[in-house]
Design a protein around this motif. Structure first.
Motif, PDB file in Angstrom:
ATOM      1  N   PRO A 132      42.641  35.548  28.493  1.00  0.00           N
ATOM      2  CA  PRO A 132      42.392  34.103  28.408  1.00  0.00           C
ATOM      3  C   PRO A 132      43.361  33.475  27.409  1.00  0.00           C
ATOM      4  CG  PRO A 132      40.353  35.369  28.140  1.00  0.00           C
ATOM      5  CD  PRO A 132      41.476  36.348  28.053  1.00  0.00           C
ATOM      6  N   LEU A 133      43.740  32.238  27.662  1.00  0.00           N
ATOM      7  CA  LEU A 133      44.702  31.580  26.780  1.00  0.00           C
ATOM      8  C   LEU A 133      44.167  31.389  25.368  1.00  0.00           C
ATOM      9  CD1 LEU A 133      46.346  28.922  29.103  1.00  0.00           C
ATOM     10  CD2 LEU A 133      47.108  31.217  28.552  1.00  0.00           C
ATOM     11  N   ARG A 134      42.844  31.361  25.219  1.00  0.00           N
ATOM     12  CA  ARG A 134      42.279  31.207  23.872  1.00  0.00           C
ATOM     13  C   ARG A 134      42.593  32.416  22.985  1.00  0.00           C
ATOM     14  NH1 ARG A 134      37.741  34.430  23.825  1.00  0.00           N
ATOM     15  NH2 ARG A 134      36.970  35.011  25.895  1.00  0.00           N
ATOM     16  N   LEU A 135      42.976  33.533  23.600  1.00  0.00           N
ATOM     17  CA  LEU A 135      43.265  34.745  22.839  1.00  0.00           C
ATOM     18  C   LEU A 135      44.757  34.964  22.629  1.00  0.00           C
ATOM     19  CD1 LEU A 135      40.686  37.288  24.313  1.00  0.00           C
ATOM     20  CD2 LEU A 135      40.534  35.942  22.217  1.00  0.00           C
ATOM     21  N   MET A 136      45.584  33.987  22.991  1.00  0.00           N
ATOM     22  CA  MET A 136      47.026  34.168  22.813  1.00  0.00           C
ATOM     23  C   MET A 136      47.434  34.352  21.349  1.00  0.00           C
ATOM     24  SD  MET A 136      48.562  34.424  25.684  1.00  0.00           S
ATOM     25  CE  MET A 136      47.116  35.335  26.155  1.00  0.00           C
ATOM     26  N   PRO A 137      46.882  33.576  20.385  1.00  0.00           N
ATOM     27  CA  PRO A 137      47.261  33.842  18.986  1.00  0.00           C
ATOM     28  C   PRO A 137      46.899  35.253  18.545  1.00  0.00           C
ATOM     29  CG  PRO A 137      46.218  31.694  19.178  1.00  0.00           C
ATOM     30  CD  PRO A 137      46.013  32.381  20.501  1.00  0.00           C
ATOM     31  N   ALA A 138      45.721  35.729  18.942  1.00  0.00           N
ATOM     32  CA  ALA A 138      45.317  37.086  18.573  1.00  0.00           C
ATOM     33  C   ALA A 138      46.230  38.116  19.219  1.00  0.00           C
ATOM     34  CB  ALA A 138      43.862  37.331  18.980  1.00  0.00           C
ATOM     35  N   ALA A 139      46.618  37.879  20.474  1.00  0.00           N
ATOM     36  CA  ALA A 139      47.519  38.810  21.152  1.00  0.00           C
ATOM     37  C   ALA A 139      48.876  38.840  20.460  1.00  0.00           C
ATOM     38  CB  ALA A 139      47.674  38.411  22.618  1.00  0.00           C
ATOM     39  N   SER A 140      49.374  37.678  20.042  1.00  0.00           N
ATOM     40  CA  SER A 140      50.658  37.632  19.337  1.00  0.00           C
ATOM     41  C   SER A 140      50.573  38.355  17.996  1.00  0.00           C
ATOM     42  CB  SER A 140      51.089  36.177  19.123  1.00  0.00           C
ATOM     43  OG  SER A 140      51.285  35.522  20.359  1.00  0.00           O
ATOM     44  N   ALA A 141      49.433  38.223  17.311  1.00  0.00           N
ATOM     45  CA  ALA A 141      49.256  38.932  16.041  1.00  0.00           C
ATOM     46  C   ALA A 141      49.230  40.442  16.258  1.00  0.00           C
ATOM     47  CB  ALA A 141      47.973  38.475  15.367  1.00  0.00           C
ATOM     48  N   LEU A 142      48.563  40.885  17.317  1.00  0.00           N
ATOM     49  CA  LEU A 142      48.544  42.315  17.628  1.00  0.00           C
ATOM     50  C   LEU A 142      49.941  42.816  17.982  1.00  0.00           C
ATOM     51  CD1 LEU A 142      45.231  42.496  19.693  1.00  0.00           C
ATOM     52  CD2 LEU A 142      45.666  43.573  17.474  1.00  0.00           C
ATOM     53  N   THR A 143      50.720  41.971  18.647  1.00  0.00           N
ATOM     54  CA  THR A 143      52.106  42.333  18.921  1.00  0.00           C
ATOM     55  C   THR A 143      52.893  42.476  17.626  1.00  0.00           C
ATOM     56  OG1 THR A 143      52.044  41.181  21.060  1.00  0.00           O
ATOM     57  CG2 THR A 143      54.214  41.610  20.108  1.00  0.00           C
ATOM     58  N   GLY A 144      52.610  41.613  16.658  1.00  0.00           N
ATOM     59  CA  GLY A 144      53.248  41.737  15.354  1.00  0.00           C
ATOM     60  C   GLY A 144      52.901  43.044  14.670  1.00  0.00           C
TER      61      GLY A 144
END
Length: 515
Positions: free
Chosen positions: A222-234
């Protein structure tokens, strides 16, 4: 079907009511019947919260049938989805809610560690064969232009074909290039050009994988989880650049180059686990064959997307004026002391800061004014670069420790403070990256995500090279402390000016993403 959206007070505003039966449709757009709409929706058990996807939320029979293969339905917020707690620690919801993302993230992390091992091992092996630092530098220099073209073309492929298939083919190419390195080493090849060819092919495949994988993420979360996904990518990137080089050093010293590459071959198998478990991901919307017309169409779209353009521009500003890495050897030898050890500490400091900021990135998922957050993060980044320049100035003038040719013994105090400044810069840059990647993934239509990710690849590849040029020129006409001092101030001033005149970016709302 009744579609509704909750406002900030917990009430509901009807945004669209549509009842379709054999071509008959009724469309209403009232504004003052939120509570009534909520009661009716609960009574009928057909409520659906409209998410923040840029794609139209209207669901018809065809899209419902296609949702089994396309995960675009994930782009709507689920009213039953758990609301993440406001915690400082990284939000692990993407790993809990999407098995596909979990496997892709895990495979990317483990294979990325192997990839960083190979990058370090190749540099060590070429230096072993030639004894030339310039020959080692050519590994990245030769691959630069092909990587830029690979990013652009890979993005076009991602907007034209099944993204899972593209990832699979690119992964096979990357895997085969690493196997080639094993073969060259075990065969005792002593000329360097085959190693340049293999590493360039590997870099091209990795660039395509990166561009396509970024376009995949909004389809499986879901798009609401994009910041969390980007942080996990970091976090994944932090693990790669810290664990990978360390393992490479140990393995090369203990078992040699061939076995080090062989370990990468084995670790890369986890990438296939993540890729093959994905659903079929054909781009949504209008498809275009890869080529100049497709690229031109993407550029025309970028001209109409001020927020995306701005996210690229601020990153170029930060990387051009705030990339002091080419100064590290001179600082270690002439200013701070400690030589290669100091260079290693300064290089690792930024990665450590980025990793820590990802671990404590839980609040990023609750930030709506993401454009303003990007501006603040880059301004903080510039301030830390200024701080690094001040440390270099003080040490160069001999105010702390010894200066000039006397700086043989490490100036511990100055090295620690400089490392803290670089860690802070790395943390700020990572937070900016989280929001920039979130805007790119949320605001861009699915049919354009690949091409825009390709342009993003050009930005992140070319920006640091411009920064190296800026630092080299300024240091040549001034002193080693001048580039970070001047560049950091330039970053703060330019970012403040850009945000002043770009209102749409300054007031960008993550709840209503617009390119």
């Amino acid at each position: 079907m009744l579609l509704w959206k909750a406002n900030r007070r917990g009430e509901c505003d009807v945004t669209r009511v549509e009842q379709a039966t054999g071509g008959f449709a009724i469309r209403l757009q009232p504004s003052d019947f939120g509570r009534l709409a909520q009661l009716v929706a609960r009574f009928l058990h057909t409520e659906e919260v409209i998410g923040s996807s840029p794609v139209s939320p209207t669901v018809n029979k065809n899209s419902a049938n296609n949702s089994a293969n396309n995960s675009s339905a994930n782009n709507s917020s689920d009213p039953q989805a758990p609301v993440p707690k406001r915690t400082h620690f990284v939000d692990l919801s993407p790993l809990r809610e999407s098995p596909a993302f979990t496997r892709l993230w895990f495979g990317n992390t483990i294979s990325g560690i192997g990839g960083q091992m190979t990058i370090v091992a190749v540099g060590l092996q070429i230096y072993h064969l030639t004894g030339s630092t310039f020959s080692v530098a050519l590994v990245g220099g030769i691959a630069l232009i092909p990587m830029i073209f690979a990013g652009l073309y890979g993005g076009m492929l991602a907007d034209a074909f099944d993204r899972r298939l593209i990832l699979f083919v690119a992964a096979i190419v990357a895997w085969a290039s690493t196997i080639t390195l094993v073969t060259l080493t075990l065969a005792g090849v002593h000329v360097v050009w085959p190693f340049y060819v293999a590493t360039t092919v590997n870099a091209i495949a990795a660039t395509v994988i990166g561009a396509v994988r970024a376009a995949v993420t909004p389809r499986i979360l879901p798009l609401r989880l994009m910041p969390a996904a980007s942080a996990l990518t970091g976090i994944a990137n932090g693990l790669m650049v810290t664990v990978g080089p360390a393992l490479a050093g140990v393995l090369v010293a203990s078992v040699g180059f061939g076995w080090t590459y062989s370990v990468d071959v084995v670790l890369f198998l986890t990438a296939f686990l993540g890729i093959l478990s994905l659903p079929r991901l054909v781009p949504e919307g209008e498809l275009q064959r890869p080529g100049l017309e497709s690229l031109a169409y993407g550029i025309r779209f970028l001209k109409t997307a001020p927020n995306i353009r701005m996210s690229f521009l601020v990153d170029i500003v930060a990387m051009t004026f705030g990339q002091p890495r080419v100064l590290f050897p001179a600082l270690g030898a002439l200013v701070l002391g400690g030589g290669a050890v100091t260079v290693g500490i300064l290089t690792a400091a930024g990665a450590v800061g980025a990793f820590i900021s990802s671990v404590f990135s839980g609040r990023t998922g609750h930030v709506r004014r993401q454009g303003r957050a990007i501006g603040a993060s880059i301004a903080v980044y510039g301030a830390f670069i200024v701080g690094f320049g001040i440390v270099a100035l003080v040490a160069d003038r001999g105010l702390v420790g010894h200066a000039g040719a006397a700086a043989v013994a490490p100036n511990t105090v100055a090295i620690v403070i400089a490392s803290i400044a670089l860690a802070g810069a790395g943390a700020a840059d990572n937070i900016s990256s989280i929001f920039r990647q979130t805007i790119l993934q949320s605001a861009v239509p699915d049919s354009m995500r690949g091409r825009l990710q390709g342009v993003f690849t050009v930005v992140v590849t070319g920006g640091p090279r411009l920064g190296d040029l800026f630092v080299g020129v300024v240091a040549a006409i001034g002193a080693v402390w001048l580039p970070p001092l001047l560049g950091g101030v330039a970053i703060v001033v330019i970012i403040a000016t850009l945000l002043r005149f770009q209102r749409t970016f300054r007031f960008y709302d993550a709840a209503h993403p617009t390119p």
